[in-house]
Scaffold this active site. Structure first.
Site, PDB file in Angstrom:
ATOM      1  N   THR A 106      -0.683   1.060 -10.266  1.00 31.08           N
ATOM      2  CA  THR A 106      -2.209   0.676  -9.953  1.00 31.08           C
ATOM      3  C   THR A 106      -2.718   1.072  -9.162  1.00 31.08           C
ATOM      4  O   THR A 106      -4.192   1.527  -8.911  1.00 31.08           O
ATOM      5  CB  THR A 106      -1.625  -0.943  -9.247  1.00 31.08           C
ATOM      6  OG1 THR A 106      -3.185  -1.238  -9.485  1.00 31.08           O
ATOM      7  CG2 THR A 106      -1.418  -0.469  -7.737  1.00 31.08           C
ATOM      8  N   GLU A 156       0.688  -0.895   0.090  1.00 32.62           N
ATOM      9  CA  GLU A 156       0.175   0.041  -0.016  1.00 32.62           C
ATOM     10  C   GLU A 156       0.686   0.987   0.187  1.00 32.62           C
ATOM     11  O   GLU A 156       0.650   2.029  -0.591  1.00 32.62           O
ATOM     12  CB  GLU A 156      -0.435   0.312   1.386  1.00 32.62           C
ATOM     13  CG  GLU A 156      -2.108  -1.359   1.308  1.00 32.62           C
ATOM     14  CD  GLU A 156      -3.066  -1.062   0.325  1.00 32.62           C
ATOM     15  OE1 GLU A 156      -2.881   0.085  -0.712  1.00 32.62           O
ATOM     16  OE2 GLU A 156      -4.177  -1.880   0.009  1.00 32.62           O
ATOM     17  N   ARG A 166       0.482   3.641  -3.109  1.00 34.86           N
ATOM     18  CA  ARG A 166       0.170   5.159  -2.641  1.00 34.86           C
ATOM     19  C   ARG A 166       0.905   6.790  -2.615  1.00 34.86           C
ATOM     20  O   ARG A 166       1.303   7.470  -3.489  1.00 34.86           O
ATOM     21  CB  ARG A 166      -0.578   5.143  -1.281  1.00 34.86           C
ATOM     22  CG  ARG A 166      -2.024   3.657  -2.354  1.00 34.86           C
ATOM     23  CD  ARG A 166      -2.637   4.556  -0.995  1.00 34.86           C
ATOM     24  NE  ARG A 166      -3.581   2.720  -0.842  1.00 34.86           N
ATOM     25  CZ  ARG A 166      -4.765   3.175  -0.273  1.00 34.86           C
ATOM     26  NH1 ARG A 166      -5.041   3.898  -0.170  1.00 34.86           N
ATOM     27  NH2 ARG A 166      -5.662   1.886  -0.552  1.00 34.86           N
ATOM     28  N   GLU A 203     -11.921   0.553 -10.254  1.00 36.93           N
ATOM     29  CA  GLU A 203     -11.630   0.240 -11.905  1.00 36.93           C
ATOM     30  C   GLU A 203     -12.381   0.169 -12.577  1.00 36.93           C
ATOM     31  O   GLU A 203     -12.204   0.205 -14.252  1.00 36.93           O
ATOM     32  CB  GLU A 203     -11.871  -1.554 -11.328  1.00 36.93           C
ATOM     33  CG  GLU A 203      -9.891  -1.337 -10.621  1.00 36.93           C
ATOM     34  CD  GLU A 203     -10.344  -1.091  -9.148  1.00 36.93           C
ATOM     35  OE1 GLU A 203     -11.261  -0.498  -7.906  1.00 36.93           O
ATOM     36  OE2 GLU A 203      -9.174  -0.986  -7.962  1.00 36.93           O
ATOM     37  N   ASP A 213      -5.411  -9.777  -8.957  1.00 38.39           N
ATOM     38  CA  ASP A 213      -5.475  -8.599 -10.015  1.00 38.39           C
ATOM     39  C   ASP A 213      -3.989  -7.824 -10.767  1.00 38.39           C
ATOM     40  O   ASP A 213      -3.660  -8.185 -11.436  1.00 38.39           O
ATOM     41  CB  ASP A 213      -6.399  -7.444  -9.431  1.00 38.39           C
ATOM     42  CG  ASP A 213      -5.864  -7.134  -7.768  1.00 38.39           C
ATOM     43  OD1 ASP A 213      -5.223  -7.157  -7.618  1.00 38.39           O
ATOM     44  OD2 ASP A 213      -7.336  -6.405  -7.772  1.00 38.39           O
TER      45      ASP A 213
END
Ligand code: DMJ
Length: 461
Positions: free
Chosen positions: A452, A125, A129, A368, A252
């Site tokens: 992503t 994360e 980010r 998404e 994913d």
């Protein structure tokens, strides 16, 4: 056509909302064009809604990670804040042309963000980010202090890779380097190379590229004979602890980065791994109920179908398929995602696509499906995707807007709100809405690869 028929058709079209008109049109195969003035209006609305949420964050949570939009308080991920929202939002502020806000945010980050903290953070994360946000912020502003912050963070995260397999531990203490979390998943192990690789290219320190690449390769090497990966793996033994295979949560973006690391760095190993992997995914996970295209779950070793579920996270896959050149599957899959959205006027976290029953009803403001509409519009210029985006945006505002921000939904069935507004709202959800409607010159799509978390990083082949 008889006069009465013509009159009733006119009446139907007059009372339909724009989104319903899309359905009326799509049955005939084409969506109505979206004129320049209408696109300008949609772009302005997205920007104004972004600012609405941003002001809420600034008013009640400035200096903290996220806004809690219902209680109007803040939320920090760890004992001390890491400025998740400002760092995630910075490049969107810049792309939207909000110069003063972007400048103030950049200044606040470079003057206040420090990673010298005794906290154990989740590597994945923090990488997607913060590392991603700092790197794109640096590339867009040229402020080397953002790159220095990224390098400091990268160095503090590096101990995660010191496992017997090279597959990273999930958590690391930013001050001591102590790691924990030996059971990980392909998404957390394999969604690092876009950021670490860019950091390596920008600093000239190859260790960043090499360690993140090894993590991706070591995960790939443990694929089954069918070419599939599972959901959980132990980083010390390299043994799968959950063999369920899918393109959903925990896997994913592993697939996303196989493709993107080829496109971003020209890394041929990544191209080979992507091609082999997507062939296996298409062979063993694709499912076609009612002639639609969905991707379900199957056991990685036998290929036996384990679940017919998909959800909000899976809706990234049309974007990846489109980026790889497979527009045929991308369009069919996006049609399924849009069906999932319109079922309840907003998409659930998980849906059984065979029965169309909602399994997990939450909606945490995920981006998404919008990301995929943006990619598909970029490649096809089919107004269907603009109309789709318009419908998504109307529903999103209608159900998630609060008086001081945007709130996740506890349930898309009841539309009851939850006290959460994650930073990806700014990094991704609003950014993809904006880029979908804005003029193409807002961002040169071919010159970047989005990580992503939707941070655009320049191609460095
Ligand atoms: C984001 O943090 C990233 O897109 C991640 O890859 C998946 N989930 C969220 C948004 O839904």
């Amino acid at each position: 056509m008889s006069k009465t028929k013509a009159a009733s058709l006119l009446l139907i079209l007059c009372v339909l909302t724009p989104a319903q008109t899309l359905f009326a049109q799509s049955r005939r195969g084409a969506a109505a064009a979206v004129g320049a003035a209408e696109r300008r209006m949609l772009t302005a609305r997205v920007k104004s809604e972004f600012l609405h949420a941003w002001r809420g964050y600034k008013k009640y949570a400035w200096g903290h990670d996220d806004l809690r939009p219902l209680s109007k308080t803040h939320h920090d991920w760890y004992a001390q804040p890491l400025l998740m929202t400002p760092v995630d939002a910075l490049d969107t502020l810049i792309l939207m042309g909000l110069k003063d806000e972007a400048e103030a945010t950049r200044k606040y980050i470079v003057e206040n963000l420090s990673f010298d903290k005794d906290i154990s953070v989740q590597n994945f994360e923090v990488t997607i980010r913060l590392l991603g946000g700092l790197l794109s912020g640096y590339q867009l502003t040229g402020d080397r202090r953002l790159l220095a912050l990224a390098e400091d963070l990268g160095n503090r995260l590096l101990p995660v890779f010191d496992s017997p397999t090279g597959i990273p531990y999930r958590f690391v203490n930013l001050r001591t380097g102590k790691v924990r979390g030996a059971e990980t998943n392909p998404a957390e192990a394999g969604t690092l190379l876009v950021e670490f690789g860019t950091l390596g290219r920008l600093t000239g320190k190859t260790v960043f590229y090499d360690k993140a690449k090894r993590a991706l390769v070591e995960t790939y090497k443990r694929r089954s004979k069918l070419g599939l990966v599972g959901t959980r793996i132990n980083v010390e033994s390299g043994v799968w602890t959950n063999t369920d295979s899918h393109v959903s949560a925990e896997i994913d973006s592993y697939y996303e980065y196989l493709l993107k690391c080829w496109l971003l760095f020209g890394d041929r190993d990544c191209r080979r791994m992507w091609r082999e992997s997507v062939a296996a995914v298409n062979q063993h996970l694709a499912d076609e109920p009612r002639g639609e295209l969905w991707y379900g779950h199957a056991d990685m070793h036998t290929g036996r179908r384990t679940a017919t579920t998909s959800g909000a996270l899976d809706a990234f896959f049309p974007a990846v398929l489109a980026l790889s050149g497979d527009l045929r599957r991308a369009k069919r899959l996006q049609a399924s995602s849009f069906k999932m959205w319109t079922l309840n006027g907003i998409e659930p976290e998980t849906l059984d696509y065979r029965t169309m029953r909602v399994v997990e009803p939450g909606y945490p403001l995920r981006p998404e499906i919008i990301e995929s509409a943006y990619y598909l519009y970029h490649y096809t210029k089919d107004p269907r995707y603009l109309r789709e985006g318009e419908r998504l945006f109307e529903d999103f505002v209608k159900h998630c807007r609060t008086d001081e921000g945007y709130a996740a939904l506890k349930s898309v069935l009841t539309k009851e709100k939850a006290d959460s507004m994650q930073s990806f709202l700014f990094a991704e959800t609003f950014k993809y809405f904006y880029l979908l409607f804005a003029p193409p010159q807002t961002l040169r799509f071919e010159g970047v690869v989005f990580n992503t978390e939707a941070h655009p990083l320049r191609k460095t082949r």
